[in-house]
Design a protein around this motif. Structure first.
Motif, PDB file in Angstrom:
ATOM      1  N   ALA A 161       0.830  -1.214   0.000  1.00 53.66           N
ATOM      2  CA  ALA A 161       0.000   0.000   0.000  1.00 53.66           C
ATOM      3  C   ALA A 161       0.861   1.260   0.000  1.00 53.66           C
ATOM      4  N   ALA A 162       1.947   1.260   0.758  1.00 55.33           N
ATOM      5  CA  ALA A 162       2.832   2.436   0.812  1.00 55.33           C
ATOM      6  C   ALA A 162       3.477   2.712  -0.544  1.00 55.33           C
ATOM      7  N   ALA A 163       3.630   1.664  -1.355  1.00 53.75           N
ATOM      8  CA  ALA A 163       4.211   1.834  -2.691  1.00 53.75           C
ATOM      9  C   ALA A 163       3.189   2.343  -3.709  1.00 53.75           C
ATOM     10  N   GLY A 164       1.953   2.571  -3.257  1.00 49.60           N
ATOM     11  CA  GLY A 164       0.942   3.161  -4.130  1.00 49.60           C
ATOM     12  C   GLY A 164       0.000   2.171  -4.793  1.00 49.60           C
ATOM     13  N   HIS A 165       0.105   0.909  -4.429  1.00 46.10           N
ATOM     14  CA  HIS A 165      -0.788  -0.100  -5.005  1.00 46.10           C
ATOM     15  C   HIS A 165      -2.071  -0.209  -4.200  1.00 46.10           C
ATOM     16  N   ARG A 166      -3.127  -0.620  -4.868  1.00 46.53           N
ATOM     17  CA  ARG A 166      -4.356  -0.993  -4.167  1.00 46.53           C
ATOM     18  C   ARG A 166      -4.194  -2.425  -3.717  1.00 46.53           C
ATOM     19  N   ILE A 167      -4.389  -2.667  -2.441  1.00 50.89           N
ATOM     20  CA  ILE A 167      -4.191  -4.008  -1.884  1.00 50.89           C
ATOM     21  C   ILE A 167      -5.486  -4.550  -1.330  1.00 50.89           C
ATOM     22  N   TRP A 168      -5.730  -5.812  -1.628  1.00 57.55           N
ATOM     23  CA  TRP A 168      -6.811  -6.548  -0.989  1.00 57.55           C
ATOM     24  C   TRP A 168      -6.124  -7.629  -0.174  1.00 57.55           C
ATOM     25  N   ALA A 169      -6.109  -7.450   1.133  1.00 56.29           N
ATOM     26  CA  ALA A 169      -5.460  -8.370   2.059  1.00 56.29           C
ATOM     27  C   ALA A 169      -6.503  -9.333   2.605  1.00 56.29           C
ATOM     28  N   VAL A 170      -6.299 -10.618   2.373  1.00 59.57           N
ATOM     29  CA  VAL A 170      -7.211 -11.640   2.869  1.00 59.57           C
ATOM     30  C   VAL A 170      -6.483 -12.421   3.963  1.00 59.57           C
ATOM     31  N   GLU A 171      -7.105 -12.502   5.119  1.00 64.43           N
ATOM     32  CA  GLU A 171      -6.500 -13.177   6.280  1.00 64.43           C
ATOM     33  C   GLU A 171      -7.548 -14.054   6.942  1.00 64.43           C
ATOM     34  N   LYS A 172      -7.181 -15.277   7.247  1.00 63.65           N
ATOM     35  CA  LYS A 172      -8.117 -16.223   7.847  1.00 63.65           C
ATOM     36  C   LYS A 172      -8.166 -16.123   9.375  1.00 63.65           C
ATOM     37  N   ASP A 173      -7.076 -15.721  10.001  1.00 65.56           N
ATOM     38  CA  ASP A 173      -6.962 -15.731  11.461  1.00 65.56           C
ATOM     39  C   ASP A 173      -7.644 -14.502  12.076  1.00 65.56           C
ATOM     40  N   GLU A 174      -8.825 -14.709  12.628  1.00 69.22           N
ATOM     41  CA  GLU A 174      -9.612 -13.622  13.236  1.00 69.22           C
ATOM     42  C   GLU A 174      -8.882 -12.927  14.390  1.00 69.22           C
ATOM     43  N   ARG A 175      -7.937 -13.612  15.030  1.00 75.23           N
ATOM     44  CA  ARG A 175      -7.202 -12.999  16.134  1.00 75.23           C
ATOM     45  C   ARG A 175      -6.413 -11.773  15.687  1.00 75.23           C
ATOM     46  N   LEU A 176      -6.153 -11.662  14.387  1.00 73.37           N
ATOM     47  CA  LEU A 176      -5.352 -10.559  13.853  1.00 73.37           C
ATOM     48  C   LEU A 176      -6.208  -9.403  13.355  1.00 73.37           C
ATOM     49  N   ARG A 177      -7.522  -9.503  13.506  1.00 72.22           N
ATOM     50  CA  ARG A 177      -8.451  -8.501  12.963  1.00 72.22           C
ATOM     51  C   ARG A 177      -8.107  -7.079  13.401  1.00 72.22           C
ATOM     52  N   ASP A 178      -8.033  -6.836  14.689  1.00 72.68           N
ATOM     53  CA  ASP A 178      -7.794  -5.467  15.169  1.00 72.68           C
ATOM     54  C   ASP A 178      -6.453  -4.926  14.689  1.00 72.68           C
ATOM     55  N   HIS A 179      -5.415  -5.755  14.820  1.00 77.86           N
ATOM     56  CA  HIS A 179      -4.079  -5.297  14.424  1.00 77.86           C
ATOM     57  C   HIS A 179      -4.002  -4.984  12.933  1.00 77.86           C
ATOM     58  N   LEU A 180      -4.449  -5.912  12.088  1.00 74.92           N
ATOM     59  CA  LEU A 180      -4.329  -5.731  10.639  1.00 74.92           C
ATOM     60  C   LEU A 180      -5.201  -4.586  10.144  1.00 74.92           C
ATOM     61  N   THR A 181      -6.398  -4.477  10.675  1.00 75.04           N
ATOM     62  CA  THR A 181      -7.298  -3.387  10.281  1.00 75.04           C
ATOM     63  C   THR A 181      -6.683  -2.033  10.643  1.00 75.04           C
ATOM     64  N   GLU A 182      -6.129  -1.945  11.837  1.00 71.29           N
ATOM     65  CA  GLU A 182      -5.494  -0.701  12.272  1.00 71.29           C
ATOM     66  C   GLU A 182      -4.243  -0.392  11.459  1.00 71.29           C
ATOM     67  N   ARG A 183      -3.471  -1.413  11.153  1.00 73.87           N
ATOM     68  CA  ARG A 183      -2.225  -1.212  10.401  1.00 73.87           C
ATOM     69  C   ARG A 183      -2.478  -0.697   8.990  1.00 73.87           C
ATOM     70  N   LEU A 184      -3.585  -1.123   8.381  1.00 75.76           N
ATOM     71  CA  LEU A 184      -3.865  -0.701   7.008  1.00 75.76           C
ATOM     72  C   LEU A 184      -4.793   0.508   6.919  1.00 75.76           C
ATOM     73  N   ALA A 185      -5.358   0.929   8.039  1.00 77.65           N
ATOM     74  CA  ALA A 185      -6.285   2.072   8.051  1.00 77.65           C
ATOM     75  C   ALA A 185      -5.689   3.353   7.456  1.00 77.65           C
ATOM     76  N   PRO A 186      -4.415   3.669   7.694  1.00 82.84           N
ATOM     77  CA  PRO A 186      -3.869   4.911   7.124  1.00 82.84           C
ATOM     78  C   PRO A 186      -3.899   4.974   5.592  1.00 82.84           C
ATOM     79  N   PHE A 187      -4.070   3.838   4.930  1.00 82.80           N
ATOM     80  CA  PHE A 187      -4.058   3.813   3.469  1.00 82.80           C
ATOM     81  C   PHE A 187      -5.448   3.995   2.868  1.00 82.80           C
ATOM     82  N   GLY A 188      -6.441   4.145   3.714  1.00 78.59           N
ATOM     83  CA  GLY A 188      -7.799   4.453   3.259  1.00 78.59           C
ATOM     84  C   GLY A 188      -8.319   3.468   2.236  1.00 78.59           C
ATOM     85  N   ASP A 189      -8.893   3.989   1.152  1.00 77.50           N
ATOM     86  CA  ASP A 189      -9.514   3.166   0.123  1.00 77.50           C
ATOM     87  C   ASP A 189      -8.532   2.296  -0.652  1.00 77.50           C
TER      88      ASP A 189
END
Length: 197
Positions: free
Chosen positions: A66-94
């Motif tokens: 995302a920082a390199a300017g690409h649109r990313i669709w991140a798919v993750e199966k482990d629900e335990r990572l939901r809060d961390h991953l969502t927060e980590r990618l939030a700055p990249f918006g859409d």
């Protein structure tokens, strides 16, 4: 103690806090952003091209994409990572979308743009990695990929008649937490008629 109070990379911080990785998912986390940027550079994705990442984990590779300017669709199966991953990618918006599910249950054709690339660190279970890669390439919108996978996955994928697989690099086992249990390869993957290296 919180994750932010421990010094080191995100994966090392999770390790220090006693986070248990899931062996059934072949789960290992990339330890440094430098390794993520090196993989992204090797992928040679055209500027702004859409990227699918399977097994986004702690978001180290996702963030680099995302920082390199690409649109990313991140798919993750482990629900335990939901809060961390969502927060980590939030700055990249859409530019960054996260889905928590097994990629085999996700409508890739309905969610990806034509010309999408798969850039992922696959599970470190050779059969699971090969199965997931084959599944992603059933989506006509995925044009090519660059993945980190166990070397045995390359052998399994080479039996597929519609995919071309080329080992383009290696990566150190110590680049992951926990360290990879087997030899890893960076694989360029494409359909036989459109393979890139």
């Amino acid at each position: 103690m919180t994750v932010d109070e421990v010094v080191g990379g995100v994966a090392d911080r999770y390790a220090a806090l006693g986070f248990q990785t899931r062996g059934d998912l072949g789960q290992h986390f990339l330890r440094t952003p430098d390794a993520a940027y090196a993989l992204l550079e090797r992928a040679g994705i055209p500027a702004g091209a859409p990227v699918l990442e399977v097994g986004a984990g702690l978001g180290t590779l996702s963030s680099a994409i995302a920082a390199a300017g690409h649109r990313i669709w991140a798919v993750e199966k482990d629900e335990r990572l939901r809060d961390h991953l969502t927060e980590r990618l939030a700055p990249f918006g859409d530019r960054a979308r996260v889905t928590f599910d097994d990629v085999r249950r996700v409508d890739l054709d309905g969610g990806l743009d034509p010309g999408s690339a798969l850039v992922s660190i696959m599970p470190f279970d050779p059969r699971l990695a090969a199965d997931l890669i084959r599944h992603v390439f059933t989506c006509s919108r995925v044009e090519y990929g660059l993945v980190v996978a166990p070397s045995a996955s390359a052998e399994l994928l080479s039996r597929s008649t519609d995919l071309a697989v080329v080992e383009v690099d290696g990566i150190a086992r110590s680049s992951f937490w926990p360290p990879a249990p087997t030899v890893l390869r960076v694989l360029a993957i494409g359909r036989r008629s459109t393979c890139r290296s």
